[in-house]
Design a protein around this motif. Structure first.
Motif, mmCIF file in Angstrom:
data_model
loop_
_atom_site.group_PDB
_atom_site.id
_atom_site.type_symbol
_atom_site.label_atom_id
_atom_site.label_comp_id
_atom_site.label_asym_id
_atom_site.label_seq_id
_atom_site.Cartn_x
_atom_site.Cartn_y
_atom_site.Cartn_z
ATOM 1 N N GLU A 1 0.793 5.393 1.683
ATOM 2 C CA GLU A 1 0.133 6.388 2.524
ATOM 3 C C GLU A 1 0.274 7.757 1.881
ATOM 4 O OE1 GLU A 1 0.381 8.334 7.035
ATOM 5 O OE2 GLU A 1 1.805 6.773 6.417
ATOM 6 N N ALA B 1 -7.531 2.211 10.233
ATOM 7 C CA ALA B 1 -6.267 2.092 10.967
ATOM 8 C C ALA B 1 -6.215 3.170 12.041
ATOM 9 C CB ALA B 1 -5.077 2.233 10.019
ATOM 10 N N ASP C 1 -3.519 5.526 13.856
ATOM 11 C CA ASP C 1 -2.164 6.022 13.626
ATOM 12 C C ASP C 1 -1.449 6.288 14.953
ATOM 13 O OD1 ASP C 1 -0.053 6.861 12.064
ATOM 14 O OD2 ASP C 1 -0.830 8.869 11.729
ATOM 15 N N SER D 1 -3.748 4.615 1.748
ATOM 16 C CA SER D 1 -3.998 4.981 3.138
ATOM 17 C C SER D 1 -4.072 6.496 3.258
ATOM 18 C CB SER D 1 -2.874 4.427 4.027
ATOM 19 O OG SER D 1 -3.165 4.645 5.383
ATOM 20 N N VAL E 1 -7.630 2.618 3.084
ATOM 21 C CA VAL E 1 -7.433 2.472 4.528
ATOM 22 C C VAL E 1 -7.513 3.874 5.121
ATOM 23 C CG1 VAL E 1 -5.811 1.901 6.366
ATOM 24 C CG2 VAL E 1 -6.023 0.389 4.380
ATOM 25 N N ARG F 1 -11.160 -0.198 5.212
ATOM 26 C CA ARG F 1 -10.409 -0.617 6.386
ATOM 27 C C ARG F 1 -10.032 0.612 7.206
ATOM 28 N NH1 ARG F 1 -6.236 -4.195 3.048
ATOM 29 N NH2 ARG F 1 -7.060 -2.805 1.439
ATOM 30 N N LYS G 1 -0.905 1.228 13.664
ATOM 31 C CA LYS G 1 0.402 1.670 13.191
ATOM 32 C C LYS G 1 1.269 2.029 14.393
ATOM 33 C CE LYS G 1 0.864 3.437 9.189
ATOM 34 N NZ LYS G 1 0.944 4.383 8.059
ATOM 35 N N GLY H 1 0.832 -1.196 0.000
ATOM 36 C CA GLY H 1 0.000 0.000 0.000
ATOM 37 C C GLY H 1 0.866 1.245 0.000
ATOM 38 N N ASN I 1 -4.922 9.836 5.937
ATOM 39 C CA ASN I 1 -5.061 10.306 7.314
ATOM 40 C C ASN I 1 -6.232 11.264 7.436
ATOM 41 O OD1 ASN I 1 -2.390 9.437 8.823
ATOM 42 N ND2 ASN I 1 -1.807 10.076 6.770
ATOM 43 N N GLU J 1 -6.842 6.227 8.121
ATOM 44 C CA GLU J 1 -6.046 6.323 9.336
ATOM 45 C C GLU J 1 -6.609 7.414 10.235
ATOM 46 O OE1 GLU J 1 -1.815 6.446 9.190
ATOM 47 O OE2 GLU J 1 -1.708 5.264 7.330
#
Length: 213
Positions: free
Chosen positions: A17, A123, A125, A68, A93, A121, A146, A15, A70, A95
């Motif tokens: 970010e 996550a 952080d 991914s 994903v 998904r 993470k 992946g 944020n 975050e």
């Protein structure tokens, strides 16, 4: 820019970010720009703009890899985010950053539930950096956690960091969460993490953030 997340054994990119970068004057780190936008009640708008920029790179990311992104808990729970991710959930994903207190985990979980049902998904952080990230991990049942750079740094030479990381790795295994180590910068750190059973990670030793092209 996009920072690869890799399988630590095969070095395969699983992946990327998306990381915001600002060319504005005065020069400030991205978290300062987002904090100032939030203080001016423009945080949602700025995060959605960053999301738009990040999603433009999705067609250039291999189908086998995820993107991914944020965001704060407020943006994660917003209708605007759900609208922008419509049809792309399986590739994303999300975050959740730890920098703000979550007022109501029930509201956040309820907002994310239909997106997760369509393949999104979640996550958490910076786990290990502070109490808020651990609360996120307990309350949200994320797919990924993470591990913060503060645990990764010198983990090959610091027994205390190894012990804390081992506890976090055990927690992730018991709760069926995938752990990703952040901030890997040396061969020693990579070796230590692999010995502890961490399979995925990112950091300058593996690859640096860069534009997709």
């Amino acid at each position: 820019v996009y920072h690869p997340i890799m399988d630590l054994e095969t070095r395969e990119e699983i992946g990327v970010e998306a990381l915001a970068r600002f060319g504005s004057i005065p020069m400030k780190p991205p978290d300062r720009w987002f904090a100032e936008a939030t203080a001016l009640e423009l945080g949602l708008q700025l995060e959605l703009r960053a999301l738009k920029e990040a999603l433009e790179g999705l067609p250039r990311i291999p189908d086998s890899a995820f993107l991914s992104i944020n965001c704060s808990h407020r943006t994660a729970a917003s209708a605007e985010l759900a609208e922008r991710l419509d049809g792309m959930e399986k590739r994303i994903v999300l975050e959740i950053t730890e920098h703000e207190v979550v007022d109501d985990y029930g509201v956040l979980a309820e907002a994310l539930e239909p997106l997760r049902a369509r393949g999104l998904r979640v996550a958490v952080d910076d786990v290990g950096a502070g109490y808020a990230s651990l609360r996120h991990a307990l309350q949200l049942a994320p797919d990924m956690v993470k591990m913060d750079i503060s645990l990764t740094r010198d983990i090959d030479r610091d027994a205390g960091r190894r012990a804390l990381a081992a506890a976090l790795i055990s927690f992730a295994a018991e709760t069926d969460m995938t752990i990703v180590a952040e901030g890997i910068e040396t061969a020693g750190e990579l070796h230590a993490l692999r010995q502890l059973g961490v399979r995925f990670g990112q950091g300058f030793y593996l690859a640096r953030p860069a534009p997709l092209d």
